[in-house]
Design a protein around this motif. Structure first.
Motif, mmCIF file in Angstrom:
data_model
loop_
_atom_site.group_PDB
_atom_site.id
_atom_site.type_symbol
_atom_site.label_atom_id
_atom_site.label_comp_id
_atom_site.label_asym_id
_atom_site.label_seq_id
_atom_site.Cartn_x
_atom_site.Cartn_y
_atom_site.Cartn_z
ATOM 1 N N ILE A 30 33.881 -78.489 -43.044
ATOM 2 C CA ILE A 30 32.624 -77.799 -42.742
ATOM 3 C C ILE A 30 32.765 -76.339 -43.198
ATOM 4 C CG2 ILE A 30 30.922 -77.202 -40.980
ATOM 5 C CD1 ILE A 30 31.355 -80.285 -41.319
ATOM 6 N N SER A 31 31.938 -75.964 -44.159
ATOM 7 C CA SER A 31 32.018 -74.599 -44.692
ATOM 8 C C SER A 31 31.267 -73.633 -43.800
ATOM 9 C CB SER A 31 31.379 -74.547 -46.081
ATOM 10 O OG SER A 31 31.911 -75.560 -46.872
ATOM 11 N N LYS A 32 31.560 -72.346 -44.005
ATOM 12 C CA LYS A 32 30.740 -71.329 -43.339
ATOM 13 C C LYS A 32 29.357 -71.404 -43.950
ATOM 14 C CE LYS A 32 33.494 -67.680 -41.507
ATOM 15 N NZ LYS A 32 34.296 -66.515 -41.775
ATOM 16 N N ASN A 33 28.353 -71.490 -43.117
ATOM 17 C CA ASN A 33 26.997 -71.620 -43.623
ATOM 18 C C ASN A 33 26.042 -70.981 -42.618
ATOM 19 O OD1 ASN A 33 24.580 -74.235 -43.766
ATOM 20 N ND2 ASN A 33 24.792 -72.587 -45.224
ATOM 21 N N LYS A 88 40.719 -73.249 -28.081
ATOM 22 C CA LYS A 88 40.264 -71.964 -28.609
ATOM 23 C C LYS A 88 38.745 -71.907 -28.600
ATOM 24 C CE LYS A 88 43.665 -70.157 -31.751
ATOM 25 N NZ LYS A 88 43.842 -69.522 -33.044
ATOM 26 N N GLY A 89 38.208 -70.732 -28.333
ATOM 27 C CA GLY A 89 36.759 -70.547 -28.424
ATOM 28 C C GLY A 89 36.391 -70.174 -29.853
ATOM 29 N N GLY A 90 35.146 -70.402 -30.212
ATOM 30 C CA GLY A 90 34.617 -69.953 -31.493
ATOM 31 C C GLY A 90 35.130 -70.719 -32.694
ATOM 32 N N VAL A 91 35.616 -71.953 -32.486
ATOM 33 C CA VAL A 91 36.148 -72.726 -33.617
ATOM 34 C C VAL A 91 35.149 -73.771 -34.133
ATOM 35 C CG1 VAL A 91 38.552 -72.392 -32.928
ATOM 36 C CG2 VAL A 91 37.317 -74.425 -32.140
ATOM 37 N N GLY A 92 33.968 -73.801 -33.533
ATOM 38 C CA GLY A 92 32.950 -74.742 -34.012
ATOM 39 C C GLY A 92 32.836 -76.013 -33.187
ATOM 40 N N LYS A 93 33.325 -76.000 -31.955
ATOM 41 C CA LYS A 93 33.199 -77.202 -31.107
ATOM 42 C C LYS A 93 31.729 -77.541 -30.861
ATOM 43 C CE LYS A 93 35.657 -75.522 -27.683
ATOM 44 N NZ LYS A 93 36.263 -74.397 -28.382
ATOM 45 N N THR A 94 30.967 -76.546 -30.403
ATOM 46 C CA THR A 94 29.570 -76.811 -30.056
ATOM 47 C C THR A 94 28.751 -77.139 -31.300
ATOM 48 O OG1 THR A 94 29.761 -75.380 -28.130
ATOM 49 C CG2 THR A 94 27.529 -75.807 -28.949
ATOM 50 N N THR A 95 28.966 -76.385 -32.375
ATOM 51 C CA THR A 95 28.231 -76.638 -33.620
ATOM 52 C C THR A 95 28.524 -78.052 -34.118
ATOM 53 O OG1 THR A 95 28.475 -74.294 -34.088
ATOM 54 C CG2 THR A 95 27.840 -75.685 -35.939
ATOM 55 N N LEU A 120 34.255 -73.774 -40.332
ATOM 56 C CA LEU A 120 34.093 -72.369 -40.717
ATOM 57 C C LEU A 120 34.914 -72.032 -41.964
ATOM 58 C CD1 LEU A 120 34.087 -71.330 -37.060
ATOM 59 C CD2 LEU A 120 32.440 -70.287 -38.626
ATOM 60 N N ASN A 164 26.027 -73.722 -24.344
ATOM 61 C CA ASN A 164 25.478 -73.407 -25.670
ATOM 62 C C ASN A 164 24.785 -74.613 -26.316
ATOM 63 O OD1 ASN A 164 26.429 -70.828 -25.441
ATOM 64 N ND2 ASN A 164 28.284 -71.181 -26.637
ATOM 65 N N LEU A 200 23.792 -72.914 -40.224
ATOM 66 C CA LEU A 200 24.398 -73.532 -39.024
ATOM 67 C C LEU A 200 24.399 -72.547 -37.857
ATOM 68 C CD1 LEU A 200 27.415 -75.428 -40.618
ATOM 69 C CD2 LEU A 200 25.527 -76.466 -39.357
ATOM 70 N N GLU A 201 24.513 -71.283 -38.190
ATOM 71 C CA GLU A 201 24.513 -70.247 -37.159
ATOM 72 C C GLU A 201 23.099 -70.011 -36.634
ATOM 73 O OE1 GLU A 201 26.498 -66.958 -38.904
ATOM 74 O OE2 GLU A 201 26.775 -65.953 -36.969
HETATM 75 N N1 LIG Z 1 30.141 -73.678 -40.182
HETATM 76 C C1 LIG Z 1 29.646 -72.580 -39.619
HETATM 77 N N2 LIG Z 1 29.069 -71.619 -40.381
HETATM 78 C C2 LIG Z 1 28.587 -70.482 -39.826
HETATM 79 N N3 LIG Z 1 28.636 -70.220 -38.521
HETATM 80 C C3 LIG Z 1 29.190 -71.149 -37.708
HETATM 81 C C4 LIG Z 1 29.717 -72.375 -38.208
HETATM 82 N N4 LIG Z 1 30.220 -73.089 -37.170
HETATM 83 C C5 LIG Z 1 30.015 -72.344 -36.073
HETATM 84 N N5 LIG Z 1 29.396 -71.177 -36.386
HETATM 85 C C6 LIG Z 1 29.041 -70.095 -35.485
HETATM 86 O O1 LIG Z 1 30.266 -69.584 -34.947
HETATM 87 C C7 LIG Z 1 30.119 -69.311 -33.557
HETATM 88 C C8 LIG Z 1 31.109 -70.172 -32.763
HETATM 89 O O2 LIG Z 1 30.798 -71.531 -32.980
HETATM 90 P P1 LIG Z 1 30.733 -72.574 -31.774
HETATM 91 O O3 LIG Z 1 30.328 -73.878 -32.356
HETATM 92 O O4 LIG Z 1 29.898 -72.034 -30.666
HETATM 93 O O5 LIG Z 1 32.259 -72.601 -31.339
HETATM 94 P P2 LIG Z 1 32.941 -73.098 -29.969
HETATM 95 O O6 LIG Z 1 32.027 -74.087 -29.347
HETATM 96 O O7 LIG Z 1 34.249 -73.686 -30.407
HETATM 97 O O8 LIG Z 1 33.122 -71.873 -29.122
HETATM 98 C C9 LIG Z 1 28.675 -69.594 -33.211
HETATM 99 O O9 LIG Z 1 27.950 -68.392 -33.315
HETATM 100 C C10 LIG Z 1 28.230 -70.562 -34.304
HETATM 101 O O10 LIG Z 1 26.839 -70.482 -34.574
#
Ligand SMILES: Nc1ncnc2c1ncn2[C@@H]1O[C@H](COP(=O)(O)OP(=O)(O)O)[C@@H](O)[C@H]1O
Ligand SMILES: [Mg+2]
Length: 299
Positions: A246-249, A44-51, A218, A77, A252-253
């Protein structure tokens, strides 16, 4: 009103998940033994892999581990979060496409201490096509890492949101898999295919691969859905789930826009604290795994 999750997503049975993620470990390559190669994957995309890849790698580096972050996502990214794209001469595309120089030519230092990066660029998207006819396509990354792995304690692989040749290369090269799961409805569903791929990779090209853990990302503790999903994830994954969530923060964004990890950008933020704790758990699990291998070998 408490939001109730009425049923598990289709195809999910706690028993079958446990069977798929447990099992004995066979370390066949002593050379890689001291390097943990950690694939961060979820289709899935947008789940925090890159972060997670970026900040976990930075946290490991801050703990004085020699750390390499490899960006395997054509969206790049993680690369853009650390480097100016104009400064990138060669990328993982060149390595996996069989260019001269291999990994050593691609790895660059970052501003973060002990953290190096192997960057991605959009051209990686062409790789699937280029490698299609090559019988050793899934082994490109593993082969490329062999000469450099010993230079690092941790290699973190950020993967794209698909189970294509790039993610397969990551899983074939990795010693461990870390799965970020967003605390949201239908969150677990996407991991079903990932765990099937994991099981197939363990069956043949990489029997030593092990799930290091699942981390909830998230997480928004104010919502009932997040709490319910957390419980559901815990019941499915049990001890595989990391204690750290890992909380929404918002920090991190924001940090990638300033080309910094969370530790450089907002070291006192909850996001920094949580990724520090996650790194501690990662190190503990990797060390426990090594002790287990030693005793297996000694027996
Ligand atoms: N813990 C978090 N709190 C707030 N925003 C987050 C958090 N983790 C990820 N994000 C944001 O959510 C979006 C998707 O995260 P990302 O790490 O790019 O996911 P993926 O690599 O799985 O697609 C990005 O804009 C990122 O900055
Ligand atoms: Mg990503």
């Amino acid at each position: 009103m408490v939001y109730q999750l009425r049923h598990m997503p289709c195809g999910w049975r706690a028993g079958s998940v446990k069977r798929r993620i447990c099992g004995s470990i066979h370390w066949t390559e002593r050379a890689n033994r001291l390097t943990c190669i950690l694939a961060v994957a979820n289709q899935k995309g947008g789940v925090g892999k890159t972060t997670t890849s970026l900040n976990l790698a930075a946290a490991l580096a801050l703990r004085k581990h020699r750390t390499l972050l490899i960006d395997l996502d054509p969206q790049a990214n993680a690369t853009i979060a650390l480097l100016n794209p104009a400064d990138i001469q060669t990328s993982m595309f060149d390595v996996l496409n069989g260019g001269d120089g291999g990994m050593a030519k691609v790895i660059v230092p970052t501003k973060e201490p002990n953290l190096s990066l192997a960057p991605a660029r959009l051209a990686l998207a062409k790789l699937e096509q280029n490698l299609a006819a090559q019988f050793d396509a899934p082994f490109k990354l593993k082969d490329a890492l062999a000469p450099v792995a010993k230079d690092f304690d941790y290699i973190v692989l950020d993967t794209p949101p698909a189970l294509g040749i790039l993610t397969v290369n990551a899983l074939v090269a990795a010693t461990h898999l870390l799965v970020p799961i967003q605390a949201a409805y239908f969150a677990i569903e996407g991991t079903d295919d990932l765990l099937d791929t994991y099981a197939r990779i363990r069956a043949r090209p990489n029997p030593a691969l092990k799930v290091l853990g699942v981390v909830i990302t998230l997480f928004d503790k104010r919502t009932n859905i997040a709490r319910d999903t957390h419980e559901q994830i815990r019941s499915v994954f049990g001890d595989t789930l990391f204690r750290t969530r890992i909380s929404k923060n918002v920090r991190l964004e924001e940090s990638p826009a300033y080309k910094q990890s969370i530790f450089a950008y907002a070291p006192k933020s909850p996001g920094a604290e949580e990724y520090r704790k996650l790194a501690q758990e990662v190190v503990q699990r990797v060390q426990a795994d090594r002790v287990a291998h030693h005793s297996q070998d000694a027996a």
